[in-house]
Scaffold this motif. Structure first.
Motif, PDB file in Angstrom:
ATOM      1  N   GLY A 269       0.787  -1.228   0.000  1.00 53.49           N
ATOM      2  CA  GLY A 269       0.000   0.000   0.000  1.00 53.49           C
ATOM      3  C   GLY A 269       0.814   1.271   0.000  1.00 53.49           C
ATOM      4  N   PHE A 270       2.144   1.175  -0.072  1.00 49.93           N
ATOM      5  CA  PHE A 270       3.001   2.351  -0.014  1.00 49.93           C
ATOM      6  C   PHE A 270       3.702   2.569  -1.348  1.00 49.93           C
ATOM      7  N   ASP A 271       3.893   3.836  -1.692  1.00 47.10           N
ATOM      8  CA  ASP A 271       4.485   4.199  -2.969  1.00 47.10           C
ATOM      9  C   ASP A 271       6.008   4.081  -2.911  1.00 47.10           C
ATOM     10  N   LEU A 272       6.564   3.427  -3.912  1.00 46.69           N
ATOM     11  CA  LEU A 272       8.003   3.177  -3.936  1.00 46.69           C
ATOM     12  C   LEU A 272       8.803   4.475  -3.983  1.00 46.69           C
ATOM     13  N   ALA A 273       8.318   5.457  -4.712  1.00 48.60           N
ATOM     14  CA  ALA A 273       9.082   6.688  -4.909  1.00 48.60           C
ATOM     15  C   ALA A 273       9.064   7.604  -3.694  1.00 48.60           C
ATOM     16  N   THR A 274       7.964   7.615  -2.951  1.00 46.37           N
ATOM     17  CA  THR A 274       7.806   8.596  -1.873  1.00 46.37           C
ATOM     18  C   THR A 274       7.700   7.996  -0.479  1.00 46.37           C
ATOM     19  N   GLN A 275       7.524   6.680  -0.385  1.00 43.85           N
ATOM     20  CA  GLN A 275       7.317   6.062   0.930  1.00 43.85           C
ATOM     21  C   GLN A 275       8.204   4.832   1.118  1.00 43.85           C
ATOM     22  N   ALA A 276       9.454   4.960   0.700  1.00 48.48           N
ATOM     23  CA  ALA A 276      10.382   3.824   0.768  1.00 48.48           C
ATOM     24  C   ALA A 276      10.566   3.326   2.200  1.00 48.48           C
ATOM     25  N   ARG A 277      10.652   4.244   3.163  1.00 54.45           N
ATOM     26  CA  ARG A 277      10.847   3.825   4.548  1.00 54.45           C
ATOM     27  C   ARG A 277       9.671   2.989   5.031  1.00 54.45           C
ATOM     28  N   SER A 278       8.462   3.352   4.658  1.00 58.86           N
ATOM     29  CA  SER A 278       7.286   2.575   5.060  1.00 58.86           C
ATOM     30  C   SER A 278       7.281   1.200   4.414  1.00 58.86           C
ATOM     31  N   ILE A 279       7.760   1.126   3.169  1.00 57.28           N
ATOM     32  CA  ILE A 279       7.867  -0.191   2.514  1.00 57.28           C
ATOM     33  C   ILE A 279       8.838  -1.075   3.273  1.00 57.28           C
ATOM     34  N   ARG A 280      10.008  -0.518   3.637  1.00 54.88           N
ATOM     35  CA  ARG A 280      11.000  -1.321   4.354  1.00 54.88           C
ATOM     36  C   ARG A 280      10.467  -1.833   5.680  1.00 54.88           C
ATOM     37  N   ALA A 281       9.570  -1.100   6.289  1.00 57.82           N
ATOM     38  CA  ALA A 281       8.993  -1.515   7.573  1.00 57.82           C
ATOM     39  C   ALA A 281       7.929  -2.602   7.413  1.00 57.82           C
ATOM     40  N   ASN A 282       7.532  -2.862   6.161  1.00 58.22           N
ATOM     41  CA  ASN A 282       6.424  -3.796   5.943  1.00 58.22           C
ATOM     42  C   ASN A 282       6.787  -4.973   5.047  1.00 58.22           C
ATOM     43  N   VAL A 283       8.070  -5.161   4.770  1.00 61.13           N
ATOM     44  CA  VAL A 283       8.483  -6.290   3.941  1.00 61.13           C
ATOM     45  C   VAL A 283       9.584  -7.081   4.629  1.00 61.13           C
TER      46      VAL A 283
END
Length: 328
Positions: free
Chosen positions: A65-79
């Motif tokens: 649910g997080f955008d790769l370009a603008t929310q990379a930190r949130s992606i790292r917290a959820n993968v």
């Protein structure tokens, strides 16, 4: 169904080499996408981009649910990510490896210990928890590596050829652990060269070659693309193989698939028994005595070979990652 991973037009270039040439992927939540492709196809590059380890040159993506370009930190917290090689500290024990990750994730001393104990139990490593990781077998290291990627209980898990080089028993055990995670609602993107692995685990499969998705669908849908049943003929010599290929090419609508190393040619069995009879008669007229003459259902090996033109068998050991990154 909610989409857990979405990619549109991902491109990546290394010098003069176009690693990704416009990758499109979509993975519904709580499912497994198997990504197949020959070495250098772009599988690892795709995983590294979607897990924020690389930036794409072009394209967009969302993960959890997080955008790769603008929310990379949130992606790292959820993968979670399990790479081609076990990323465990061999000088630490199994328990210490997991507790260290828990502390880095700010679970606290007690929280990290509790999570480590839970995962050691789940992955059958309790008896070896106090041993240094360098004493673990390959299968045990892989289980510890997968456990490490789950310390934060991520909703999305990336597995980059996780069972390459494992013996059959260890591979089957890891399959069960992956299935258990999906049963708990985790979404998995799995790259593999083991076609049986993709067939057993994946809800859908994407075949990547030369930086593009060249086919995708369920395992059964992909098998139907190369025919439900195939007539397969094995011969003794290259000359017989060429002649057998000409015979079968004149009998079936689809192109023959030729394996020169195994001296085997196969075609879709569109005409049923009449095609079988005509093939047998054609070979007999040329004086070719087949070493094997059989009808079998299409497999993912057939799909892989038909789509990429490369042999679908997996190597005994994982390919060198640095080489794939250069060629991917």
């Amino acid at each position: 169904m909610e989409t857990a991973i979405s990619a549109e037009g991902l491109r990546k270039r290394y010098g003069d080499h176009q690693a990704l040439n416009g990758i499109d992927l979509e993975v519904p939540a709580g499912t497994i996408l198997g990504v197949l492709g020959p070495n250098g196809a772009g599988k690892t590059t795709t995983v590294r981009i979607l897990t924020t380890l690389l930036e794409p040159d072009e394209g967009r993506a969302t993960v959890a649910g997080f955008d790769l370009a603008t929310q990379a930190r949130s992606i790292r917290a959820n993968v979670g990510l399990t790479g081609q090689y076990a990323a465990v500290d061999e000088r630490l024990t199994g328990r210490e490896n997991l507790q260290l990750i828990g502390r880095l994730l700010r679970l606290g001393r007690r929280g990290a210990k509790a999570r480590a104990d839970e995962l050691l139990e789940k992955f059958g490593l309790v008896d070896a928890a106090g041993r240094m990781a360098k004493t673990y077998s390959g299968g045990m290291r892989r289980r510890l590596d997968l456990a490490a990627s789950l310390v934060a209980a991520p909703p999305v898990l990336f597995l980059d050829e996780p069972t390459t080089g494992l013996d059959l028993t260890s591979r089957l055990a890891l399959w069960e652990m992956i299935k258990e995670q999906v049963g708990n609602g985790v979404t998995v993107l799995l790259t593999t060269q083991y076609l049986e692995e993709a067939d057993q685990l994946a809800d859908r499969i994407a075949v990547i070659d030369k930086g593009l998705v060249i086919a995708d669908g369920t395992p059964d849908e992909l098998k139907r693309k190369v025919g439900g049943e195939r007539l397969e003929v094995s011969v003794a010599t290259p000359a017989d193989l060429a002649a057998a290929t000409r015979v079968l090419a004149g009998l079936a609508a689809g192109e023959p698939v030729v394996d020169h190393e195994a001296a085997t040619v196969s075609v879709p069995l569109d005409g049923g028994v009449s095609t079988i009879a005509a093939a047998a008669l054609g070979l007999e007229r040329l004086g070719i005595e087949p070493q094997d003459f059989a009808v079998r259902r299409s497999s993912l090996d057939d799909v892989f070979l038909a789509l990429t033109g490369q042999q679908g068998s997996a190597p005994a050991t994982a390919p060198d990652q640095s080489k794939e990154m250069q060629a991917a």
